[in-house]
Write a protein that holds these residues in place. Structure first.
Motif, PDB file in Angstrom:
ATOM      1  N   ILE A 112       0.833  -1.200   0.000  1.00 22.01           N
ATOM      2  CA  ILE A 112       0.000   0.000   0.000  1.00 22.01           C
ATOM      3  C   ILE A 112       0.871   1.254   0.000  1.00 22.01           C
ATOM      4  O   ILE A 112       0.569   2.237  -0.691  1.00 22.01           O
ATOM      5  CB  ILE A 112      -0.938   0.001   1.229  1.00 22.01           C
ATOM      6  CG1 ILE A 112      -2.058  -1.047   1.049  1.00 22.01           C
ATOM      7  CG2 ILE A 112      -1.541   1.386   1.457  1.00 22.01           C
ATOM      8  CD1 ILE A 112      -3.066  -0.731  -0.045  1.00 22.01           C
ATOM      9  N   ALA A 113       1.949   1.235   0.752  1.00 16.28           N
ATOM     10  CA  ALA A 113       2.832   2.403   0.804  1.00 16.28           C
ATOM     11  C   ALA A 113       3.473   2.677  -0.556  1.00 16.28           C
ATOM     12  O   ALA A 113       3.716   3.840  -0.910  1.00 16.28           O
ATOM     13  CB  ALA A 113       3.903   2.211   1.874  1.00 16.28           C
ATOM     14  N   GLN A 124       0.346   4.022  -2.808  1.00 20.04           N
ATOM     15  CA  GLN A 124      -0.128   5.359  -2.439  1.00 20.04           C
ATOM     16  C   GLN A 124       0.956   6.422  -2.533  1.00 20.04           C
ATOM     17  O   GLN A 124       0.686   7.604  -2.304  1.00 20.04           O
ATOM     18  CB  GLN A 124      -0.693   5.335  -1.014  1.00 20.04           C
ATOM     19  CG  GLN A 124      -1.921   4.471  -0.834  1.00 20.04           C
ATOM     20  CD  GLN A 124      -3.078   4.922  -1.715  1.00 20.04           C
ATOM     21  OE1 GLN A 124      -3.547   4.180  -2.576  1.00 20.04           O
ATOM     22  NE2 GLN A 124      -3.534   6.161  -1.525  1.00 20.04           N
ATOM     23  N   PHE A 167       3.647   6.726  -0.647  1.00 13.74           N
ATOM     24  CA  PHE A 167       4.212   7.160   0.639  1.00 13.74           C
ATOM     25  C   PHE A 167       5.735   7.034   0.646  1.00 13.74           C
ATOM     26  O   PHE A 167       6.433   7.893   1.194  1.00 13.74           O
ATOM     27  CB  PHE A 167       3.614   6.354   1.790  1.00 13.74           C
ATOM     28  CG  PHE A 167       2.125   6.503   1.944  1.00 13.74           C
ATOM     29  CD1 PHE A 167       1.484   7.684   1.605  1.00 13.74           C
ATOM     30  CD2 PHE A 167       1.343   5.447   2.425  1.00 13.74           C
ATOM     31  CE1 PHE A 167       0.105   7.825   1.744  1.00 13.74           C
ATOM     32  CE2 PHE A 167      -0.026   5.580   2.573  1.00 13.74           C
ATOM     33  CZ  PHE A 167      -0.646   6.768   2.231  1.00 13.74           C
ATOM     34  N   ARG A 185       2.724   4.991   7.565  1.00 12.97           N
ATOM     35  CA  ARG A 185       1.607   5.630   6.857  1.00 12.97           C
ATOM     36  C   ARG A 185       0.771   4.590   6.106  1.00 12.97           C
ATOM     37  O   ARG A 185      -0.457   4.706   6.032  1.00 12.97           O
ATOM     38  CB  ARG A 185       2.134   6.683   5.884  1.00 12.97           C
ATOM     39  CG  ARG A 185       2.729   7.918   6.551  1.00 12.97           C
ATOM     40  CD  ARG A 185       3.180   8.924   5.513  1.00 12.97           C
ATOM     41  NE  ARG A 185       2.041   9.448   4.751  1.00 12.97           N
ATOM     42  CZ  ARG A 185       2.171  10.202   3.648  1.00 12.97           C
ATOM     43  NH1 ARG A 185       3.393  10.460   3.165  1.00 12.97           N
ATOM     44  NH2 ARG A 185       1.104  10.653   3.021  1.00 12.97           N
ATOM     45  N   GLY A 186       1.448   3.572   5.565  1.00 14.16           N
ATOM     46  CA  GLY A 186       0.714   2.492   4.907  1.00 14.16           C
ATOM     47  C   GLY A 186      -0.188   1.756   5.882  1.00 14.16           C
ATOM     48  O   GLY A 186      -1.335   1.423   5.561  1.00 14.16           O
ATOM     49  N   ASP A 195      -1.443   3.001   8.703  1.00 18.14           N
ATOM     50  CA  ASP A 195      -2.530   3.909   9.083  1.00 18.14           C
ATOM     51  C   ASP A 195      -3.591   3.982   7.989  1.00 18.14           C
ATOM     52  O   ASP A 195      -4.796   4.033   8.286  1.00 18.14           O
ATOM     53  CB  ASP A 195      -1.970   5.304   9.350  1.00 18.14           C
ATOM     54  CG  ASP A 195      -1.126   5.371  10.616  1.00 18.14           C
ATOM     55  OD1 ASP A 195      -1.230   4.446  11.450  1.00 18.14           O
ATOM     56  OD2 ASP A 195      -0.348   6.345  10.751  1.00 18.14           O
ATOM     57  N   TRP A 196      -3.154   3.985   6.743  1.00 20.16           N
ATOM     58  CA  TRP A 196      -4.088   4.040   5.611  1.00 20.16           C
ATOM     59  C   TRP A 196      -5.002   2.819   5.624  1.00 20.16           C
ATOM     60  O   TRP A 196      -6.222   2.943   5.441  1.00 20.16           O
ATOM     61  CB  TRP A 196      -3.290   4.110   4.308  1.00 20.16           C
ATOM     62  CG  TRP A 196      -4.085   4.414   3.077  1.00 20.16           C
ATOM     63  CD1 TRP A 196      -4.291   5.632   2.505  1.00 20.16           C
ATOM     64  CD2 TRP A 196      -4.798   3.469   2.251  1.00 20.16           C
ATOM     65  NE1 TRP A 196      -5.075   5.514   1.382  1.00 20.16           N
ATOM     66  CE2 TRP A 196      -5.401   4.198   1.206  1.00 20.16           C
ATOM     67  CE3 TRP A 196      -4.974   2.091   2.302  1.00 20.16           C
ATOM     68  CZ2 TRP A 196      -6.164   3.587   0.209  1.00 20.16           C
ATOM     69  CZ3 TRP A 196      -5.740   1.479   1.306  1.00 20.16           C
ATOM     70  CH2 TRP A 196      -6.319   2.218   0.288  1.00 20.16           C
ATOM     71  N   ALA A 247      -7.566   2.783   8.509  1.00 17.43           N
ATOM     72  CA  ALA A 247      -8.611   3.801   8.386  1.00 17.43           C
ATOM     73  C   ALA A 247      -9.669   3.444   7.353  1.00 17.43           C
ATOM     74  O   ALA A 247     -10.671   4.169   7.229  1.00 17.43           O
ATOM     75  CB  ALA A 247      -7.978   5.147   8.028  1.00 17.43           C
ATOM     76  N   ARG A 248      -9.487   2.332   6.625  1.00 17.20           N
ATOM     77  CA  ARG A 248     -10.387   2.016   5.518  1.00 17.20           C
ATOM     78  C   ARG A 248     -10.828   0.564   5.538  1.00 17.20           C
ATOM     79  O   ARG A 248      -9.993  -0.330   5.619  1.00 17.20           O
ATOM     80  CB  ARG A 248      -9.698   2.320   4.176  1.00 17.20           C
ATOM     81  CG  ARG A 248      -9.492   3.791   3.923  1.00 17.20           C
ATOM     82  CD  ARG A 248      -8.498   4.043   2.802  1.00 17.20           C
ATOM     83  NE  ARG A 248      -8.350   5.465   2.553  1.00 17.20           N
ATOM     84  CZ  ARG A 248      -7.572   6.268   3.282  1.00 17.20           C
ATOM     85  NH1 ARG A 248      -6.879   5.769   4.281  1.00 17.20           N
ATOM     86  NH2 ARG A 248      -7.507   7.557   2.990  1.00 17.20           N
ATOM     87  N   TYR A 281     -10.726  -1.216  -1.303  1.00 16.92           N
ATOM     88  CA  TYR A 281      -9.592  -1.478  -2.187  1.00 16.92           C
ATOM     89  C   TYR A 281      -9.567  -2.952  -2.593  1.00 16.92           C
ATOM     90  O   TYR A 281      -8.516  -3.562  -2.749  1.00 16.92           O
ATOM     91  CB  TYR A 281      -8.270  -1.040  -1.554  1.00 16.92           C
ATOM     92  CG  TYR A 281      -8.090  -1.374  -0.083  1.00 16.92           C
ATOM     93  CD1 TYR A 281      -7.367  -2.492   0.322  1.00 16.92           C
ATOM     94  CD2 TYR A 281      -8.643  -0.564   0.909  1.00 16.92           C
ATOM     95  CE1 TYR A 281      -7.193  -2.797   1.658  1.00 16.92           C
ATOM     96  CE2 TYR A 281      -8.480  -0.856   2.252  1.00 16.92           C
ATOM     97  CZ  TYR A 281      -7.761  -1.966   2.620  1.00 16.92           C
ATOM     98  OH  TYR A 281      -7.594  -2.265   3.955  1.00 16.92           O
TER      99      TYR A 281
END
Length: 301
Positions: A20-21, A24, A26, A215-216, A218-219, A222-223, A228
């Motif tokens: 994901i990082a 996205q 990141f 950050r990956g 956390d993303w 949060a979803r 996805y």
């Protein structure tokens, strides 16, 4: 843009924050072009970090532990998965499963891609008051072969990765009696490590990597995973998309992804399991093995 190549021991759903990082951006925002490969055999990850063709290996912390004080220094600096992505498949229904009934039974579990599966299963047995010597094990075969043999009648239990266990159960091959991402507790299951100690330049790159990895996480947290679904399906094509969504949400809800920091309490638990498995003479102190500097920003969370 600085290249940061990861040589991984597998391509797994529990590594999702890294993927994901990348997706996205990141890592790119941290000035890192992160790439990944999965060498075969898996222990070539050590050659990759030794030669400098990879900036980090991704796999079990038992490897740096096993080599500690034995001629090689491999330094874990971040974590991606904080729980074991495994499941125990049995022939009884989940509500009838009892750890105390396992002595005298036979457990099949893969041993061809490292020691983690056996170490963790036996750690859980000890924690439930069971002497692993009272249980029979088949550990010398590959996962697919073991699954086929289990369906054909070999062994009382099968320990495999959670997505494969759920797929097997859906096909009528058994029941998931212990989903270990839910019930197995915390251990630093999948970590990033490098060879030797970090100089300032490498430390700075590892810190940026850990920040983007966080950050990956956390993303994802949060979803809801259905948002996805297409990415999950594309990234893990061997599994049904609906199953991937389901399991990602299970992981989200049960602490698979927390922060890139390796938790000291979970580390101490896993060190005991590694030592009990005779890979080390005794548990290794956290500060002796781990370089906590790249994840220092996460220490207060």
């Amino acid at each position: 843009m600085q290249t940061f190549h990861v040589s991984a021991t597998g391509h797994s759903l529990n590594y999702l924050p890294e993927y994901i990082a990348v997706r996205q951006g990141f890592f790119a925002e941290e000035g890192l072009a992160v790439t990944a490969s999965v060498p075969s055999p898996w222990d070539l990850v050590l050659s990759d970090i030794g030669s400098g063709s990879a900036a980090a290996a991704l796999g079990g912390i038992w490897v740096p532990s096993m080599f500690f004080g034995r001629g090689k220094r491999y330094t874990p600096f971040a974590q991606v998965a904080a729980r074991a992505p495994l499941a125990i498949v049995g022939r009884e229904k989940p509500e009838d499963f009892d750890w105390q009934a396992m002595p005298g039974k036979v457990v099949a579990m893969k041993g061809s891609n490292g020691a983690s599966v056996g170490l963790f299963t036996k750690l859980l047995m000890r924690e439930h008051g069971i002497d692993p010597l009272a249980v029979g094990f088949v550990q010398d075969l590959d996962g697919k072969m073991l699954s086929d043999l289990f369906v054909g009648g070999m062994a009382d239990y099968l320990v495999i990765d959670y997505p494969s266990a759920m797929t097997l159960a859906a096909a009528g091959g058994g029941h998931v009696v212990a989903p270990l991402p839910v019930t197995g507790g915390n251990v630093p299951w999948s970590v990033y490590y490098a060879e030797g100690e970090s100089d300032e330049a490498r430390l700075e790159a590892q810190t940026r990597f850990a920040r983007a990895l966080g950050r990956g996480m956390d993303w994802i947290l949060a979803r809801e995973a259905g948002e996805y679904r297409d990415f999950l399906a594309k990234t893990f094509p061997k599994f049904a998309p609906d199953l991937l969504v389901q399991l990602t949400n299970v992981y989200r809800a049960n602490g698979m992804w927390t922060t890139p920091r390796i938790d000291p309490d979970a580390y101490a638990r896993w060190q005991q399991g590694i030592a009990d498995g005779h890979l080390t003479k005794a548990p290794i102190a956290y500060d002796d093995l781990i370089d906590a500097r790249p994840t220092a920003a996460f220490a207060g969370e």
